[in-house]
Design an enzyme around this catalytic site. Structure first.
Site, mmCIF file in Angstrom:
data_model
loop_
_atom_site.group_PDB
_atom_site.id
_atom_site.type_symbol
_atom_site.label_atom_id
_atom_site.label_comp_id
_atom_site.label_asym_id
_atom_site.label_seq_id
_atom_site.Cartn_x
_atom_site.Cartn_y
_atom_site.Cartn_z
ATOM 1 N N HIS A 412 36.289 45.609 44.194
ATOM 2 C CA HIS A 412 37.469 45.431 45.092
ATOM 3 C C HIS A 412 37.424 46.024 46.504
ATOM 4 C CE1 HIS A 412 42.113 45.356 45.784
ATOM 5 N NE2 HIS A 412 41.720 46.341 46.581
ATOM 6 N N GLU A 413 36.805 47.205 46.505
ATOM 7 C CA GLU A 413 36.597 47.966 47.835
ATOM 8 C C GLU A 413 35.398 47.480 48.621
ATOM 9 O OE1 GLU A 413 38.817 49.491 49.315
ATOM 10 O OE2 GLU A 413 40.266 49.745 47.484
#
Length: 629
Positions: A412-413
């Site tokens: 995600h990041e």
């Protein structure tokens, strides 16, 4: 100021106020190997080098003052002014990033917190110094600006900003008023700053004794871990103790959140908007109908959500599903745990559909220490990516606990990181900062690629069920939960606009009413116990002014886009990579249209609900139930 500079000043307060929940963690940072700690020397080789850069910036900011009154003198003068402001903004973003990241390594270190506070003041000073720019530009008629754009090549990079400025003309104030608003930012940040210090440094988090005799302190990070333990009695004990402790201070938390709401209302009123919602969304030219349509659409889709909750209840073999059951593993026999090395391996393989160049850049993030991976004592909890230092690479803060959700968080990041990296690499500084509305598309897109890869590599039915359940958990947490938050946020701002007191007690009632509606409490689908009324006090994103709805809209956008990429559509992949590299060169709705999805329609949400039902069909087949929706 340009859109990039305006975004910078907003992001500064996002990352340094409520961008993540902050709490004490469990590990000694000195014992963590360097590979899993970010290398801030890429920003500055030492704190003394940072301070020298900071003092140079402070000395340079007064260069803006002589420009006042000259912007209408000609295209060269306007270009000179915008170039200087953006150069200073770029310097500010780098200096601020170092202070903010240093502070987040250990929130207990007062010197590091002092560095961050210094930068808040510098940012406020910079904002006040450039406050004259937009009112002055707006005194130049559009025809003249168009002629200058054709004549002065240096203004081309500012064309979108100048067009956007004309759009926002009714909400741009006089020079003096803009300066006053800019100067007020430090004062209006007090509510979120107080929340962060109280909730992460001063709040006495409770301890509980689990059934195995182990005593655990429930700070925000360990709460996230222990609310998901297999033992049901422990889950109930953890959740009731944690939210009960928050509830004991709901008056204090209510006061800080009311302070944030009133700050939002103040800025909306000062700029002549009809509501705080309109004010927040207008910065990126998002119609308020996008927000309200999302809330209405998700409410209409609650039967699909309730189907998921009933599936969870059956899989867990529970006579009655409670809120404290929602984070427990769906398949108790499957314990998906991963080392940091395994996480890296899976993420790199999952992102292969985006091409070798994309994967090579992601590998640099691991190898060159862009990531602060492991929890440590005093470290900011949660996760984020900070890509605001234009001339350097982005940085990522993670608190990796070895679960599948942590692997997903890394992916995600990295989505954020790669959008920042590619935009900074492709666009000039004034156009590199992408709008917040599109910020969560790349992150949730990567999550979709990860779970698709994992499902293709796993043969065990129980593990497949667990991963499919994780996908449903993502939809629950990103579409339904964030829209639930968005509805709560809208309601409390409407309360303030009507003159209704926004107290801890009122917030408890509003939050419990909305949560019980979403989870089907009155229908017996999921019991939402009374102490859940205090959960709002735990959510830092309520201090970010209508931010959370973008998680839901971004998820639905990425679901539509990732299906095409995973299907092997090379044209779709090319469009998506172009989107990641586009920064803020267009309005966010247009950026997403170019990528292949129209967020002004219901289609993205409808497609997401269709996929959610397909996943539940697949799970029920694996379970052998043969049930259909």
């Amino acid at each position: 100021m340009t859109n990039r500079v305006r975004a910078l000043l907003a992001i500064i307060f996002l990352f340094t106020s409520a961008g993540t929940a902050r709490s004490q963690q469990e590990r000694d940072r000195a014992r963590i190997v360097d590979r899993y700690k970010w290398n801030l020397s890429d920003l500055y080789p030492s704190e003394s080098a940072w301070r020298a850069a900071k003092e140079k910036l402070v000395g340079d900011i007064p260069q803006v003052k002589p420009l006042k009154g000259t912007l209408a003198d000609g295209p060269a003068q306007l270009a000179d002014a915008l170039d200087l402001i953006n150069r200073l903004g770029k310097d500010l973003s780098r200096v601020y990033s170092y202070a903010s990241l240093t502070a987040d390594q250990d929130t207990r270190v007062s010197a590091a917190q002092g560095m961050k506070q210094e930068m808040q003041q510098v940012a406020a000073t910079f904002g006040a110094e450039i406050a004259f720019v937009e009112p002055e530009i707006l005194k130049i008629d559009k025809g003249t600006l168009d002629a200058w754009l054709a004549k002065e090549a240096r203004l081309k990079v500012y064309a979108h900003y100048l067009d956007d400025l004309q759009r926002r003309r009714p909400h741009t104030l006089s020079d003096a008023e803009e300066r006053l608003l800019a100067s007020s930012s430090v004062a209006t940040a007090a509510a979120s700053n107080t929340f962060n210090i109280f909730s992460n440094a001063d709040f006495a988090y409770p301890s509980v004794t689990l059934n195995d005799g182990k005593s655990v302190k429930l700070d925000s990070s360990s709460f996230n871990l222990y609310r998901a333990v297999p033992n049901r009695e422990d889950r109930q004990k953890v959740m009731s103790a944690f939210f009960g402790a928050l509830g004991a201070f709901h008056g204090t938390f209510g006061s800080t959140l009311n302070g944030q709401v009133q700050a939002n209302e103040f800025y909306a009123s000062a700029r002549h908007y009809g509501s705080a919602l309109e004010s927040s969304l207008d910065g990126s030219a998002i119609p308020t109908s996008v927000y309200t349509r999302l809330v209405e659409g998700v409410n209409e889709a609650l039967p699909t959500f309730h189907r998921y909750l009933q599936l969870r209840k059956r899989m867990m073999k529970l006579p009655e599903l409670h809120y404290y059951d929602l984070y427990a593993p769906l398949v108790a026999s499957v314990d998906l745990t991963y080392t940091p090395e395994e996480s890296e391996k899976h993420v790199l393989a999952a992102l292969a559909p985006l091409g070798a160049d994309y994967v090579a850049s992601v590998k640099r993030a691991f190898d060159e220490r862009w990531i602060d991976l492991l929890p440590s004592e005093g470290k900011a909890s949660g996760a984020y990516s900070n890509g605001s230092a234009y001339d350097v690479h982005p940085y990522m803060l993670i608190n990796f606990n070895g679960k599948y959700a942590d692997v997903s968080t890394v992916a995600h990041e990295l989505g954020h990181t790669m959008q920042s990296y590619l935009s900074n690499k492709t666009q000039p500084y004034p156009l590199a900062g992408y709008p917040i509305f599109v910020a969560e598309v790349a992150s949730t897109f990567n999550e979709a690629l990860l779970i698709d890869y994992m499902l293709k590599t796993i043969r065990d039915d129980n593990t497949k069920l667990s991963l499919l359940g994780n996908y449903l958990e993502n939809i629950k947490g990103t579409v339904f939960r964030q829209t639930q938050f968005a509805e709560f946020e809208l309601r409390i701002h409407e309360m303030a606009e009507k003159g209704t007191p926004v107290t801890g007690e009122a917030l408890d009632k509003a939050y419990l009413d909305i949560t019980r509606k979403y989870y089907g409490h009155d229908k017996g689908i999921c019991i939402v116990d009374d102490y859940i009324a205090h959960e709002w006090a735990f959510i830092p994103h309520f201090y970010l002014n209508f931010y959370v709805y973008q998680y839901a809209t971004s998820f639905t956008a990425s679901a539509a886009l990732s299906e095409k990429v995973l299907g092997g559509d090379q044209a779709a992949t090319k469009r998506y990579l172009a989107f990641l590299s586009a920064g803020g060169s267009k309005y966010p709705i247009d950026l997403l249209k170019d990528a292949g999805v129209d967020m002004t329609t219901n289609e993205p949400l409808q497609l997401t609900m269709q996929k959610m039902n397909r996943v539940m069909d697949d799970m029920e087949k694996l379970l052998g139930t043969g049930e259909k929706k």
